[in-house]
Enzyme design. Structure first.
Site, PDB file in Angstrom:
ATOM      1  N   LYS A  75     -74.829  -0.323 -35.154  1.00  0.00           N
ATOM      2  CA  LYS A  75     -74.401  -1.371 -34.204  1.00  0.00           C
ATOM      3  C   LYS A  75     -74.046  -2.641 -34.983  1.00  0.00           C
ATOM      4  O   LYS A  75     -74.730  -2.978 -35.955  1.00  0.00           O
ATOM      5  CB  LYS A  75     -75.533  -1.624 -33.206  1.00  0.00           C
ATOM      6  CG  LYS A  75     -75.165  -2.514 -32.034  1.00  0.00           C
ATOM      7  CD  LYS A  75     -76.351  -2.604 -31.055  1.00  0.00           C
ATOM      8  CE  LYS A  75     -76.028  -3.464 -29.847  1.00  0.00           C
ATOM      9  NZ  LYS A  75     -77.146  -3.511 -28.882  1.00  0.00           N
ATOM     10  N   SER A 150     -76.111  -2.437 -24.122  1.00  0.00           N
ATOM     11  CA  SER A 150     -75.102  -3.082 -24.933  1.00  0.00           C
ATOM     12  C   SER A 150     -74.675  -2.249 -26.142  1.00  0.00           C
ATOM     13  O   SER A 150     -73.642  -2.529 -26.729  1.00  0.00           O
ATOM     14  CB  SER A 150     -75.619  -4.439 -25.426  1.00  0.00           C
ATOM     15  OG  SER A 150     -76.706  -4.272 -26.301  1.00  0.00           O
ATOM     16  N   SER A 174     -80.726  -1.646 -23.784  1.00  0.00           N
ATOM     17  CA  SER A 174     -79.443  -1.493 -24.488  1.00  0.00           C
ATOM     18  C   SER A 174     -79.293  -0.255 -25.368  1.00  0.00           C
ATOM     19  O   SER A 174     -78.184   0.048 -25.804  1.00  0.00           O
ATOM     20  CB  SER A 174     -79.165  -2.738 -25.334  1.00  0.00           C
ATOM     21  OG  SER A 174     -78.810  -3.809 -24.517  1.00  0.00           O
TER      22      SER A 174
END
Lengths: 483, 94
Positions: A75, A150, A174
């Site tokens: 990420k 997310s 997330s």
């Protein structure tokens, strides 16, 4: 999609070299990423260099770990020295870190091959993957739908066959929400189990790093590679490796189910969860009905605390030392205001405003202090529930993946986190496990929650469920690498 | 509904500008978010107010080598020797 074990078998058996494997993933990523928008940046040169090193180690019989040679996606809120780390924000679009995050060091040292940096909601603020400065991520199972946020890029890349596993961060769901929407396993470890040093902070008392993977065993292997105690994160306590503790059995276990979660589920999710409950009973678990009255306050409590911490954490972005910088300004104060307004997206600005409001004189007690009190009460309710059961079961999200651009109001969007955020408030481990599909073929996830440091408990239950259902809920999107 | 004056004050505290912002839409959004957040006021909890959230592993405050100034300055848009260049405080111009 292939599991880590399958990839390792091919590598160890000499069917394929790590360079060939990495090239195949890079080719697939270059071909399919325009449709998915899972990668913000593909780090081809670094990946091939690491692949050659993995091949050299394997040739000498010196593979470093179970992850050696396995391609993954990181990420983009996780710092990688010398490689742009954007947090999916205009604010950091050109930011090149001068140090590595602890977990990136651990994964690199385990021999895993980073293919690139994953798309995400800007500063991890979002539940759909649509607030990224670099555009929304699509769901590989249906490109008109969101991947979930997310950690949208890591989930879409794994489900889309563009990486074997992904690393996300989870502040209020997330890791678990995109795993649920993309038909994958997503583990949010206990607060303190994984170091956050070098991870760009959102809500520091809630943030935790976790793997997104094809199956429970993969999630366990990735967790084990990252769970060392780190003196560089004062909340880090580390964890024992969980892989040796996986039993793959729930026989004799008591699984708690809070009534309140069942009141928020959409019909297809309810049906899938009820079916899963029956399967757990069939495998020898006892279902314990429970009550979780504080659930109705968890979302507001979570958003008050997360936004207060975000307002504080994001105070550092002033354009002076790094990051986006406004072109023209009358004076220093004007410069900082313009830099932040132009550099942050709409949702980030909204959350900073909310966080500033709840921390301001006159409102601090009514909002922030009250939320802290409720947080303790929520944690206490979880402790009471765990006196009656070994783990908890419920839905990860009340619905399946939303259509892109669904036009929800901010408050409607926040409801996506209703089943996941309470776990972050209490610092507990939880994971999403695929358990069905809706009428459009979109995946549904169930959530397993354990007591503190009960990762092996929930991973064992997930493994038992995967074995019982024989991969029924592991669906290929048809995209990605073909080996 | 949050007033324009309150919104301006809030933006100022948050170091954000309202220039170019659809102020009415933002005020409506913030108002609805605050109404949602305010559900915490309904909750009755009987707990000590200042229970600690958790333990931290504090280390000794020992001076240790840090990053070289040149590296720290790598991401700076404006620098002078080993200093960041900031805007003038007050007045006009850089």
């Amino acid at each position: 999609m292939m599991t880590i074990k399958e990839i390792r078998k091919r590598l160890d058996g000499g069917d394929i070299s790590c360079r060939e494997l990495t090239e195949a993933f890079l080719d697939a990523a270059k071909r399919d990423n325009p449709a998915l928008n899972a990668y913000i940046r593909i780090t081809e040169e670094e990946a091939l260099r690491a692949a050659d090193a993995a091949d050299a180690r394997r040739a000498k019989g010196e593979a470093l770990s179970p992850l050696d040679g396995v391609p993954f996606i990181l990420k983009d809120n996780i710092n990688t020295k010398g490689i742009t780390t954007t947090c999916a924000s205009k604010m950091l679009a050109n930011y090149v870190p001068i140090f590595d995050a602890f977990i990136w060091e651990k994964l690199r040292d385990s021999g895993a091959i980073m293919l690139g940096k994953g798309n995400m909601d800007e500063f991890a603020m979002g539940s759909t993957g649509e607030t990224s400065y670099f555009g929304a991520t699509s769901n590989p199972h249906n490109l008109d739908h969101v991947a979930g946020g997310s950690s949208s890029g890591p989930a879409a890349a794994v489900a889309g066959g563009l990486a074997v596993f992904g690393i996300g961060s989870d502040t209020g769901g997330s890791v678990r929400i995109p795993a649920s929407f993309c038909g994958l396993v997503g583990l949010k470890p206990t607060y303190g189990a994984i170091s956050r040093r070098g991870v760009i902070a959102y809500g520091s008392s809630l943030d935790q790093i976790g793997p997104i993977a094809v199956c429970a065993e993969d999630a366990a292997l990735v967790f084990d590679a990252m769970c060392e105690k780190d003196p560089g994160d004062m909340t880090s306590v580390g964890s024992e490796p969980v892989t040796p503790k996986l039993t793959g059995s729930v026989a004799g276990k008591k699984i708690g189910m809070a009534r309140e979660f069942f009141e928020v589920m959409s019909p297809p999710v309810r049906e899938a969860i009820e079916r899963a409950v029956k399967l757990f009973e069939k495998m020898g678990a006892t279902i314990v009905p429970l009550e979780f009255p504080m659930l109705r306050y968890t979302l507001s409590t979570y958003y008050i605390i997360a936004c207060a911490e975000a307002a504080s954490n994001l105070g550092r972005f002033d354009g002076l030392r790094y990051g986006y910088r406004a072109e023209s300004a009358a004076d220093l104060d004007d410069f900082i205001c313009r830099t932040r307004t132009e550099g942050f997206g709409k949702e980030v600005r909204r959350r900073i405003l909310l966080g500033t409001y709840v921390l301001s004189a006159g409102y601090y007690d009514a909002y922030y202090n009250k939320a802290q009190l409720l947080r303790r009460a929520i944690k206490n309710e979880f402790s009471e529930m765990f006196k009656k059961c070994d783990l908890l079961l419920g839905p990860t999200v009340a619905t399946t993946a939303l259509q892109k651009g669904s036009g929800l109001t901010p408050v409607e969007m926040y409801q996506t986190d209703i089943c996941t955020s309470s776990v972050n408030l209490a610092g507990l481990p939880a994971m999403s496990v695929p358990c069905g599909f809706d009428e459009k073929g979109l995946p549904i996830g169930l959530q397993l929650v354990g007591p503190h440091f009960g990762e092996s408990e929930i991973l064992s239950a997930a493994l038992a469920f995967e074995r019982e259902t024989a991969g029924e809920f592991l669906k290929s999107s048809g995209m990605g690498v073909k080996l | 509904m949050i007033s324009l004056d309150e919104l301006k004050k809030l933006a100022n505290l948050a170091k954000l500008s309202l220039e170019g912002e659809d102020v009415d839409a933002l005020a409506a959004d913030i108002t609805s978010i605050l109404e949602f957040a305010n559900t915490v006021s309904e909750a009755v909890v009987d707990l000590p107010k200042d229970e600690a959230a958790g333990a931290y592993n504090l280390r000794e405050d020992v001076v240790a080598p840090s990053y070289p100034a040149e590296e720290i300055l790598l991401n700076a848009a404006e620098k002078l020797d080993t200093y960041f260049v900031a805007r003038k405080i007050g007045g006009t111009g850089a």
